[in-house]
Motif scaffolding. Structure first.
Motif, PDB file in Angstrom:
ATOM      1  N   HIS A  44      60.984  26.987 -22.997  1.00 20.64           N
ATOM      2  CA  HIS A  44      61.960  26.371 -22.406  1.00 20.64           C
ATOM      3  C   HIS A  44      62.953  27.245 -21.436  1.00 20.64           C
ATOM      4  CE1 HIS A  44      61.849  23.051 -25.309  1.00 20.64           C
ATOM      5  NE2 HIS A  44      61.731  23.933 -26.219  1.00 20.64           N
ATOM      6  N   THR A  75      73.687  19.565 -22.466  1.00 20.21           N
ATOM      7  CA  THR A  75      73.695  18.514 -23.374  1.00 20.21           C
ATOM      8  C   THR A  75      74.497  18.884 -24.606  1.00 20.21           C
ATOM      9  OG1 THR A  75      71.584  19.477 -24.065  1.00 20.21           O
ATOM     10  CG2 THR A  75      71.380  17.477 -22.562  1.00 20.21           C
ATOM     11  N   GLY A  77      74.782  18.022 -28.854  1.00 18.97           N
ATOM     12  CA  GLY A  77      74.262  17.416 -29.933  1.00 18.97           C
ATOM     13  C   GLY A  77      75.259  17.348 -31.402  1.00 18.97           C
ATOM     14  N   ALA A  81      71.241  18.844 -35.056  1.00 14.88           N
ATOM     15  CA  ALA A  81      70.280  18.575 -33.650  1.00 14.88           C
ATOM     16  C   ALA A  81      69.516  20.182 -33.903  1.00 14.88           C
ATOM     17  CB  ALA A  81      71.009  18.540 -32.369  1.00 14.88           C
ATOM     18  N   ASP A  85      64.441  21.637 -29.704  1.00 13.76           N
ATOM     19  CA  ASP A  85      63.747  20.237 -29.545  1.00 13.76           C
ATOM     20  C   ASP A  85      64.747  18.849 -29.495  1.00 13.76           C
ATOM     21  OD1 ASP A  85      61.897  18.258 -29.852  1.00 13.76           O
ATOM     22  OD2 ASP A  85      60.602  19.203 -31.312  1.00 13.76           O
ATOM     23  N   ASP A  86      64.199  18.216 -28.398  1.00 13.70           N
ATOM     24  CA  ASP A  86      65.315  17.097 -28.089  1.00 13.70           C
ATOM     25  C   ASP A  86      65.047  15.961 -29.093  1.00 13.70           C
ATOM     26  OD1 ASP A  86      66.091  18.425 -25.918  1.00 13.70           O
ATOM     27  OD2 ASP A  86      64.833  17.359 -24.633  1.00 13.70           O
ATOM     28  N   TYR A  96      66.235  10.869 -30.458  1.00 11.46           N
ATOM     29  CA  TYR A  96      66.940  11.760 -29.492  1.00 11.46           C
ATOM     30  C   TYR A  96      68.090  12.484 -30.135  1.00 11.46           C
ATOM     31  CZ  TYR A  96      63.612  10.090 -26.023  1.00 11.46           C
ATOM     32  OH  TYR A  96      62.625   9.762 -25.479  1.00 11.46           O
ATOM     33  N   TRP A  98      69.806  15.445 -28.573  1.00 10.22           N
ATOM     34  CA  TRP A  98      70.732  15.930 -27.536  1.00 10.22           C
ATOM     35  C   TRP A  98      70.776  14.736 -26.570  1.00 10.22           C
ATOM     36  CZ3 TRP A  98      72.698  20.472 -27.975  1.00 10.22           C
ATOM     37  CH2 TRP A  98      72.154  21.389 -28.775  1.00 10.22           C
ATOM     38  N   HIS A  99      72.138  14.874 -26.152  1.00 12.31           N
ATOM     39  CA  HIS A  99      72.672  13.800 -25.219  1.00 12.31           C
ATOM     40  C   HIS A  99      73.380  14.391 -23.973  1.00 12.31           C
ATOM     41  CE1 HIS A  99      71.651  11.658 -29.083  1.00 12.31           C
ATOM     42  NE2 HIS A  99      72.290  12.594 -29.498  1.00 12.31           N
ATOM     43  N   ARG A 100      72.843  13.879 -22.909  1.00 12.17           N
ATOM     44  CA  ARG A 100      73.642  14.520 -21.690  1.00 12.17           C
ATOM     45  C   ARG A 100      74.619  13.426 -21.157  1.00 12.17           C
ATOM     46  NH1 ARG A 100      68.846  11.386 -19.968  1.00 12.17           N
ATOM     47  NH2 ARG A 100      69.351   9.765 -18.395  1.00 12.17           N
TER      48      ARG A 100
END
Length: 209
Positions: A44, A75, A77, A81, A85-86, A96, A98-100
Motif C-alpha cells: 500500500h 477514509t 473506519g 476496520a 484491508d478495505d 467494506y 473503510w469509507h471515503r
C-alpha cells in the motif's frame, strides 16, 4: 537523488508537511484522536493512521509522477476496520470497512436527505461551501485536506463521529439502509454496479460495516 514519487520521498519529505497541516488546522487531538501509525505499509502507499475511542481515520499518500501534486486518500473506519484491508468478514458477509467522504453519499445522509434526493447530487452542502471558500486560495494539498475535514467535523459535530461509533448500531443500520436504497433507486447505476462486480469477489458498494 530520491524520486519525488517514491514512497521513501513521501515519508521523509511530504509527511512533515502533512503533519504540520494536521496539527495546525485539523487538531485531531481535540476530537480524541491519537496517531497510532505513520510510515510504509507493504502493498500500500505510505499511510498515516489515527484512532479515537469512536473511529479511525486513515490517510494514504501517493504521487503518480514526480511533477504531480501529492495525493491524499482519506477514509474513516469503525473500530473493527482492518488497518490495511478495505474488506472484512462481518456477520457472514464480505463488507467494506473503510469509507471515503468525497464522491460518496455519506455526507448527504448526514445532511438529512432521502436517497431519492441524494442520488441527484454530487457534493454535499459542506463540500460546496469549501469549494467556494477555497476559490483563489493558494492552499497546499495538505492544507486543503486539513481545512476540509476540519469544516466537516465542525459542521456535523458529534453526529459525524457517532455514525462510526460501534455504540450506535441503529444509526449505522440507518445509514446502511439509506446506502442500499441510494444505489438501487437509479436503475442505470444499479446496472453499472452489477456489471462491474459480476464475477469479481467484491461486495456491492452498499455492503458496509
Amino acid at each position: 537523488m530520491i524520486a519525488k514519487n517514491s514512497y521513501e520521498y513521501i515519508v521523509n519529505v511530504e509527511f512533515p508537511n502533512i503533519f504540520q497541516a494536521i496539527e495546525k488546522i485539523l487538531k485531531p487531538q481535540n476530537k480524541g484522536f491519537e496517531l497510532v501509525y505513520s510510515g510504509l505499509v507493504p502493498g500500500h502507499p505510505p499511510t498515516i493512521l489515527y484512532q479515537s475511542y469512536q473511529c479511525k481515520m486513515r490517510i494514504r499518500c501517493s504521487r503518480d509522477r514526480p511533477y504531480d501534486d501529492i495525493e491524499l486518500s482519506v477514509t474513516y473506519g469503525r473500530l473493527h476496520a482492518l488497518d490495511n484491508d478495505d474488506l472484512i468478514e462481518w456477520n457472514g458477509e464480505k463488507c467494506y470497512c473503510w469509507h471515503r467522504l468525497t464522491a460518496s453519499p455519506l455526507l448527504l445522509f448526514l445532511d438529512g436527505l432521502s436517497p431519492a434526493e441524494a442520488v441527484k447530487l454530487t457534493f454535499s452542502r459542506i463540500e460546496d461551501d469549501l469549494f467556494k471558500l477555497s476559490r483563489d486560495k493558494e492552499w497546499t494539498v495538505p492544507e486543503h485536506f486539513a481545512r476540509k475535514h476540519a469544516m466537516i467535523w465542525k459542521h456535523y459535530d458529534q453526529r459525524f463521529f457517532d455514525l462510526f461509533d460501534l455504540n450506535y448500531p441503529n444509526l449505522w443500520q440507518e445509514y446502511a439502509t439509506f446506502l442500499k436504497d441510494y444505489y438501487e433507486i437509479d436503475s442505470e447505476k444499479t446496472k453499472m454496479l452489477k456489471a462491474f462486480f459480476n464475477g469479481v469477489h467484491h461486495p456491492f458498494l452498499y455492503k458496509v460495516c
